[in-house]
Design a protein around this motif. Structure first.
Motif: not given
Length: 120
Positions: A52-78
């Motif tokens: 919820w804070s954006g401080g913790g992210t977890y990835y599948a091994d198949s995408v690790k290093g290529r994909f990045t997840i992020s969020r902007n709570n002010a915009k209600n968008t991930v």
């Protein structure tokens, strides 16, 4: 909470795409948001999730290093930034929300999917 995924499309191998997951609801910032994908004829699989804070992210091994997840709570968008795309990344991508951290498709809320097609 209601979710709507967007940003999919047809790209070539090696290209990038950014998916967005827009949420409605006042409690969006209290949810973990996950991305899953479902290739045609296969089961839905975990891609990434963010706390919820954006401080913790977890990835599948198949995408690790290529994909990045992020969020902007002010915009209600991930967001899911996808780089170095491969043909095997082709799938319908879904975003989901849940009050707990998990990597299984057991989230409480789901958006409609957005199709990502990667040509070789």
């Amino acid at each position: 909470v209601q979710l709507q995924a967007s940003g999919g499309g047809l790209v070539q191998a090696g290209d990038s795409l950014r998916l967005s997951c827009a949420a409605s609801g006042r409690t969006f910032s209290s949810y973990y948001i996950g991305w899953f994908r479902q290739p045609q004829g296969k089961e839905r699989e975990f891609v990434a999730t963010i706390s919820w804070s954006g401080g913790g992210t977890y990835y599948a091994d198949s995408v690790k290093g290529r994909f990045t997840i992020s969020r902007n709570n002010a915009k209600n968008t991930v967001y899911l930034q996808m780089n170095s795309l491969k043909p095997e990344d082709t799938a319908i991508y879904y975003c989901a929300a849940d009050s707990t951290l998990q990597t299984t498709p057991s989230y409480d809320y789901w958006g409609q999917g957005t199709l990502v097609t990667v040509s070789s």
